[in-house]
Write an enzyme that holds these catalytic residues in place. Structure first.
Site, PDB file in Angstrom:
ATOM      1  N   LYS A 107      35.216 -18.523  -1.836  1.00  0.00           N
ATOM      2  CA  LYS A 107      34.568 -17.906  -0.667  1.00  0.00           C
ATOM      3  C   LYS A 107      35.573 -17.477   0.405  1.00  0.00           C
ATOM      4  CE  LYS A 107      29.874 -19.757  -0.780  1.00  0.00           C
ATOM      5  NZ  LYS A 107      28.845 -20.523  -0.077  1.00  0.00           N
ATOM      6  N   ASP A 161      24.692 -16.446   3.363  1.00  0.00           N
ATOM      7  CA  ASP A 161      24.275 -17.829   3.676  1.00  0.00           C
ATOM      8  C   ASP A 161      23.748 -17.888   5.114  1.00  0.00           C
ATOM      9  OD1 ASP A 161      24.900 -18.950   1.229  1.00  0.00           O
ATOM     10  OD2 ASP A 161      26.922 -19.553   1.835  1.00  0.00           O
TER      11      ASP A 161
HETATM   12  P1  NAP Z   1      32.873 -27.453   1.643  1.00  0.00           P
HETATM   13  O1  NAP Z   1      33.435 -26.222   2.249  1.00  0.00           O
HETATM   14  O2  NAP Z   1      33.669 -28.214   0.638  1.00  0.00           O
HETATM   15  O3  NAP Z   1      32.478 -28.432   2.875  1.00  0.00           O
HETATM   16  C1  NAP Z   1      31.912 -29.695   2.667  1.00  0.00           C
HETATM   17  C2  NAP Z   1      31.944 -30.500   3.971  1.00  0.00           C
HETATM   18  O4  NAP Z   1      31.337 -31.761   3.699  1.00  0.00           O
HETATM   19  C3  NAP Z   1      33.344 -30.788   4.502  1.00  0.00           C
HETATM   20  O5  NAP Z   1      33.298 -30.913   5.894  1.00  0.00           O
HETATM   21  C4  NAP Z   1      33.637 -32.128   3.848  1.00  0.00           C
HETATM   22  O6  NAP Z   1      34.600 -32.896   4.517  1.00  0.00           O
HETATM   23  C5  NAP Z   1      32.289 -32.804   3.993  1.00  0.00           C
HETATM   24  N1  NAP Z   1      32.159 -33.912   3.050  1.00  0.00           N
HETATM   25  C6  NAP Z   1      32.318 -33.878   1.704  1.00  0.00           C
HETATM   26  N2  NAP Z   1      32.126 -35.107   1.193  1.00  0.00           N
HETATM   27  C7  NAP Z   1      31.861 -35.928   2.248  1.00  0.00           C
HETATM   28  C8  NAP Z   1      31.593 -37.321   2.362  1.00  0.00           C
HETATM   29  N3  NAP Z   1      31.550 -38.114   1.287  1.00  0.00           N
HETATM   30  N4  NAP Z   1      31.379 -37.828   3.605  1.00  0.00           N
HETATM   31  C9  NAP Z   1      31.428 -37.029   4.699  1.00  0.00           C
HETATM   32  N5  NAP Z   1      31.686 -35.708   4.653  1.00  0.00           N
HETATM   33  C10 NAP Z   1      31.901 -35.166   3.440  1.00  0.00           C
HETATM   34  O7  NAP Z   1      31.481 -27.151   0.925  1.00  0.00           O
HETATM   35  P2  NAP Z   1      30.386 -26.081   1.400  1.00  0.00           P
HETATM   36  O8  NAP Z   1      30.612 -24.784   0.712  1.00  0.00           O
HETATM   37  O9  NAP Z   1      30.318 -26.135   2.880  1.00  0.00           O
HETATM   38  O10 NAP Z   1      29.043 -26.697   0.734  1.00  0.00           O
HETATM   39  C11 NAP Z   1      28.526 -27.923   1.216  1.00  0.00           C
HETATM   40  C12 NAP Z   1      27.169 -28.208   0.564  1.00  0.00           C
HETATM   41  O11 NAP Z   1      26.238 -27.219   0.942  1.00  0.00           O
HETATM   42  C13 NAP Z   1      27.207 -28.217  -0.969  1.00  0.00           C
HETATM   43  O12 NAP Z   1      26.393 -29.257  -1.423  1.00  0.00           O
HETATM   44  C14 NAP Z   1      26.615 -26.864  -1.329  1.00  0.00           C
HETATM   45  O13 NAP Z   1      25.966 -26.867  -2.601  1.00  0.00           O
HETATM   46  C15 NAP Z   1      25.593 -26.704  -0.202  1.00  0.00           C
HETATM   47  N6  NAP Z   1      25.265 -25.302   0.042  1.00  0.00           N
HETATM   48  C16 NAP Z   1      23.954 -24.960  -0.104  1.00  0.00           C
HETATM   49  C17 NAP Z   1      23.566 -23.663   0.134  1.00  0.00           C
HETATM   50  C18 NAP Z   1      22.125 -23.281  -0.026  1.00  0.00           C
HETATM   51  O14 NAP Z   1      21.831 -22.083  -0.147  1.00  0.00           O
HETATM   52  N7  NAP Z   1      21.203 -24.234  -0.008  1.00  0.00           N
HETATM   53  C19 NAP Z   1      24.509 -22.690   0.524  1.00  0.00           C
HETATM   54  C20 NAP Z   1      25.832 -23.096   0.685  1.00  0.00           C
HETATM   55  C21 NAP Z   1      26.192 -24.410   0.443  1.00  0.00           C
HETATM   56  P3  NAP Z   1      36.032 -33.205   3.800  1.00  0.00           P
HETATM   57  O15 NAP Z   1      36.792 -31.910   3.870  1.00  0.00           O
HETATM   58  O16 NAP Z   1      36.562 -34.310   4.604  1.00  0.00           O
HETATM   59  O17 NAP Z   1      35.719 -33.575   2.358  1.00  0.00           O
END
Ligand code: NAP
Length: 298
Positions: free
Chosen positions: A83, A119
């Site tokens: 992304k 998104d």
């Molecule tokens: P990302 O860029 O990897 O960001 C994830 C965030 O969550 C980071 O701040 C990360 O912190 C934090 N995190 C991960 N594991 C954690 C834990 N155990 N405890 C506390 N914080 C934690 O991922 P993303 O693209 O933002 O996606 C995040 C989620 O949203 C995913 O599950 C994805 O499937 C979902 N999503 C859904 C949609 C939808 O249409 N429904 C759209 C987009 C995303 P660290 O860097 O410290 O790990």
């Protein structure tokens, strides 16, 4: 008749759409987009392109984007891990994608590749459809790519947003990026003193609770939600996460992320074809695909 800036001379050719990301073993997007094609009465296909991050996947990514410039591909969705790293290969970003620094949809427009972030609109539309909260104070849990899209959408709609991350610097970076758009504050996660913030909306943007680790939650089950608040979880597999279960048990309104997934797909489909597909059949297709995934896992 709808307008289609991306393929003015190719109306009779089937649409070539797809998703680039890695890994792509459990994607719901093909089911949603195939239903969108059927509902719109359009011919075409939606293919998965599993491309590893650079340097390993660089040649394959360049090949895909060259195919798009030549009119062989009409639209691509982009997911983890591309992304952000795809941005230097595009010719133009829309202002929202530029502000959040992430792209999930690419379209060829007059031979140029344009990046967008659906998104943002997907979250906005699904929040309005499900919880329809009046703008107030929101707490966003997590500070990754999805958190930036959600925070941008909330700020644009007049919310004051606190963003909580386990790495406080990550939340601070998000705040630096989006502070020009509205009032946004960084917090450590777990978010202590949240009650003082009095948020009326709490949004989980971390992957905590996602299958197969379904016991995870960014919100301890026994912690009271602030009075008058509502909970939204971007995680969509399972549909009822531990975070939403805590909200349900405490009697506050809640919604899960499958509606956002469908809405962002519908908006991407609209940029490629000019047609905004109907929500209900796409939601049904997403639900069936998730159910099949669950059966395959068990
Ligand atoms: P990302 O860029 O990897 O960001 C994830 C965030 O969550 C980071 O701040 C990360 O912190 C934090 N995190 C991960 N594991 C954690 C834990 N155990 N405890 C506390 N914080 C934690 O991922 P993303 O693209 O933002 O996606 C995040 C989620 O949203 C995913 O599950 C994805 O499937 C979902 N999503 C859904 C949609 C939808 O249409 N429904 C759209 C987009 C995303 P660290 O860097 O410290 O790990």
């Amino acid at each position: 008749m709808f307008s289609n800036r991306s393929r003015p001379h190719r109306e009779m050719k089937p649409y070539q759409l797809g998703l680039v990301g890695h890994p792509l073993t459990h994607s719901v997007s093909p089911a949603i987009h195939r239903m969108a094609l059927a509902a719109a009465g359009l011919d075409g296909e939606y293919r998965l392109h599993p491309v590893p991050p650079p340097p390993e996947g660089l040649a394959e990514m360049e090949r895909l984007l060259a195919g798009m410039r030549m009119g062989e591909i009409d639209g691509l969705n982009v997911t983890i891990p591309h992304k952000q790293n795809i941005i230097p290969y595009l010719d133009r970003l829309d202002p929202a994608a530029r502000a959040v620094g992430a792209v999930n949809t690419i379209s060829p427009e007059d031979g140029r590749l344009v990046g967008r972030n659906t998104d943002i609109g997907g979250f906005r539309r699904d929040l309005a459809r499900t919880l329809a909260p009046a703008p107030g104070r929101a707490l966003v849990l997590g500070a990754g790519g999805a958190a930036r899209a959600v925070t941008y959408a909330l700020l644009k709609d007049g919310w004051v947003v606190s963003v909580a991350a386990r790495q406080l610097e990550q939340a601070r970076e998000l705040v630096r990026q989006l502070a020009g758009i509205g009032e946004v504050l960084p917090l450590p996660l777990p978010a202590g003193g949240v009650e003082a913030l009095q948020p009326t909306l709490i949004v989980n943007t971390t992957p905590l609770g996602m299958a197969p680790h379904t016991a995870g939650s960014p919100w301890p089950a026994d912690r009271p939600f602030p009075p008058g608040s509502a909970a939204y979880d971007l995680v969509y597999n399972p549909r009822q996460t531990a975070f939403l279960e805590a909200a349900r048990a405490q009697g506050i309104p809640f919604a899960g992320g499958v509606g956002m997934l469908v809405e962002q797909a519908a908006l991407a489909f609209q940029t490629w074809t000019g047609v905004l597909p109907p929500f209900d059949p796409l939601m049904e297709a997403a639900g069936e695909a998730l159910m099949t995934m669950r059966k395959d896992r068990s």
